[in-house]
Structures are given as C-alpha cells and as structure tokens.
Design an enzyme around this catalytic site. Structure first.
Site, PDB file in Angstrom:
ATOM      1  N   GLU A  30      44.997  18.852  10.286  1.00 57.99           N
ATOM      2  CA  GLU A  30      45.860  19.160  11.428  1.00 57.99           C
ATOM      3  C   GLU A  30      47.229  19.560  10.904  1.00 57.99           C
ATOM      4  O   GLU A  30      47.781  18.889  10.023  1.00 57.99           O
ATOM      5  CB  GLU A  30      45.989  17.936  12.344  1.00 57.99           C
ATOM      6  CG  GLU A  30      46.953  18.127  13.506  1.00 57.99           C
ATOM      7  CD  GLU A  30      47.028  16.900  14.407  1.00 57.99           C
ATOM      8  OE1 GLU A  30      46.025  16.164  14.503  1.00 57.99           O
ATOM      9  OE2 GLU A  30      48.086  16.664  15.004  1.00 57.99           O
ATOM     10  N   GLU A  73      56.715  19.507  17.189  1.00 59.37           N
ATOM     11  CA  GLU A  73      56.599  18.488  18.229  1.00 59.37           C
ATOM     12  C   GLU A  73      57.996  17.979  18.554  1.00 59.37           C
ATOM     13  O   GLU A  73      58.851  17.898  17.683  1.00 59.37           O
ATOM     14  CB  GLU A  73      55.752  17.307  17.772  1.00 59.37           C
ATOM     15  CG  GLU A  73      54.304  17.620  17.531  1.00 59.37           C
ATOM     16  CD  GLU A  73      53.553  16.373  17.137  1.00 59.37           C
ATOM     17  OE1 GLU A  73      53.002  15.713  18.033  1.00 59.37           O
ATOM     18  OE2 GLU A  73      53.536  16.055  15.935  1.00 59.37           O
TER      19      GLU A  73
END
Length: 286
Positions: free
Chosen positions: A163, A168
C-alpha cells in the site's frame, strides 16, 4: 506523534487494507523531484462534464458499504449521491451527516454518508509520477486520502499486496499531510512514512495543493506542490520485503471518523468536500 490506525476494508474484495499515522514532519520547502524526460501520460482525469454527472466509469468504480476495521462512521454510497462533477472541472466527494437510505453500519444506523472510488480492473501503474491536485476538507473527524493498493491484493492479501499512501490528512492536523508505505512486516502501526507541514500555520483546506509520488524500482519519493519531503527504499524496511515493484491501482476517498482521526464533535460542520481538480499518472524512459 499520532495514534496508529488499524485497517480499513477494501470493500470490493473481502480483504482489508491498513493505514497508519506517520511521525516525522518535513520542512515546508525542500528539493524538488527530478524532472523526467519525454514523459508520457498513462492516466488522466480532469473531471470535465456537466454538473451533477458521475465519474467516468471507464476509469473509476465506486465502492459501497461501511468499514468496521477502522471504526469509521460513514457509509460509502453508489452513483452520484456523494461523488459527482461540479461542472467546473472538479470531482466533488462530499461527506454528509445523514442517512437517507436507512443504511446500516457496524455500530447501528449509519450517521454519515460519503464516497470512495478506485481504478481496480480499469487502470494500474507500475512506476511513474502519480499526482492529484485537490482541495481537502477540514474538521475534527474528517479523513481524506489519495492512495494505491497492489492489484494482486485478491491473490496475496494485505499487507503482502503493498500500500502506498500518497496523501492522508486528519482534521485535527489542518496544516499537515502524511505519506506512508505498508507491506509485510511494516503494516498497521508499523507503516513507514513521514508528514509534511505547511509554513506559517496555513491550512491545506484553504487552497488547492498537488500531492504526488515519484515511483521507480526500489524507490518512492513524496512531494507536495513539488517540494520533496521523504524518500523510501528497501534500506528503510529493516530487512523486510519491498513489495512495490508491480502494478498498483488508485484510490480516492473521504472517510468520517475512525481510530486515527477520532469521531466528529460539536466543532465539525457538514457537509465537507474533497474537491479533486485532476488525477494524472505520467511515465518516462528518461
């Protein structure tokens, strides 16, 4: 510095993916990523189209459902309920405090709706410059993200799939975004990454910014508005396996609540919008 995240479901499979807060904060201005020669655009969406229309189904699919793994509180809806074009060249992913469909979440009747899109089965990249120009939302409990998962997640599971979290943000850190990698032996709270903080107390929600990675064999470099703030290679993995030399697909989502951001409170206003101007992937032989 931040509470560890647990796992948020990859809703189009029965598998799970994880996200974790990163601790380091980089200077606001660093060296720019190296320019590449003869760049070829392999994926581009500028979200042009009539106001109220949906995303291009040849490029994106919407995931639906809730997410018990991170204790997020939103229900991801289909169609254009929470993700649609604004007619001005933007995709708007909107989180609302509502439950018009009587959606059921892990905690009971859902309190919020939002949207999550991915390119699985439609587009994957292996290396290149991957970027999104976005204006993120704000507020306690708000959690926008632009990230990638290994296309082989259905076969090898997470975290073996790998990932790459390109961007974010959690609402209690209005000036900071995070970039993280997860893989076998460095997932969940062990994810490896860093944060980037705007100068002078500026908030990311106040303007559009470009979030990117430059991804090459055994090397990933993160930048914001062209300012590099971290590079990761196999040397950072403490002997664990590097799983980023294969195809990955793209994900855009806007979560509400969860272990890392915490839940909305009385200071959080709704609706909140993640406004995406462009997503682009370029590659180069140079």
């Amino acid at each position: 510095m931040n509470s560890p995240r647990l796992i948020r479901s990859c809703l189009l499979t029965t598998l799970s993916v994880g996200l974790v807060a990163a601790a380091a904060v980089a200077p606001a201005h660093a060296d720019r990523p190296a320019e590449t020669a003869a760049a070829a655009v392999t994926f581009s969406d500028t979200f042009d189209g009539p106001a109220g229309s949906g995303v291009d189904s040849a490029k994106w699919q919407l995931e639906t459902g809730d997410n018990v793994n991170n204790h997020e509180r939103q229900y991801y809806t289909p169609g254009t309920d929470n993700a649609k074009l604004d007619g001005q060249g933007n995709l708007v992913i909107e989180a609302r405090r509502e439950n018009p469909g009587n959606y059921q979440c892990w905690y009971g009747a859902c309190e919020y709706t939002s949207a999550r899109l991915n390119t699985s089965g439609k587009f994957t990249a292996t290396y290149g410059h991957v970027e999104a120009r976005m204006k993120i939302p704000r507020g306690q409990g708000i959690w926008p993200a632009f990230w990638m998962l290994g296309q082989d997640i259905g076969e090898v599971g997470w975290p073996n799939s790998g990932e790459i979290d390109i961007m974010e943000n959690v609402g209690f850190e209005p000036s900071t975004v995070h970039g993280t990698i997860h893989g076998p032996g460095y997932s969940g709270s062990g994810g490896i990454g860093a944060g980037y903080t705007l100068p002078n107390g500026e908030a990311f929600a106040d303007a559009f910014h470009t979030f990117a990675v430059d991804w090459a064999p055994e090397k990933i470099t993160w930048s914001v508005d062209g300012n590099v703030y971290q590079t990761r290679t196999p040397a950072d993995l403490n002997g664990n396996r590097w799983v980023f030399d294969k195809p990955f697909f793209l994900i855009l989502n806007l979560a509400v609540g969860g272990y890392w951001p915490g839940d909305p409170d009385g200071s959080t206003t709704f609706p909140q919008q993640l406004v995406v101007d462009e997503v682009k992937v370029t590659t180069s032989d140079g």
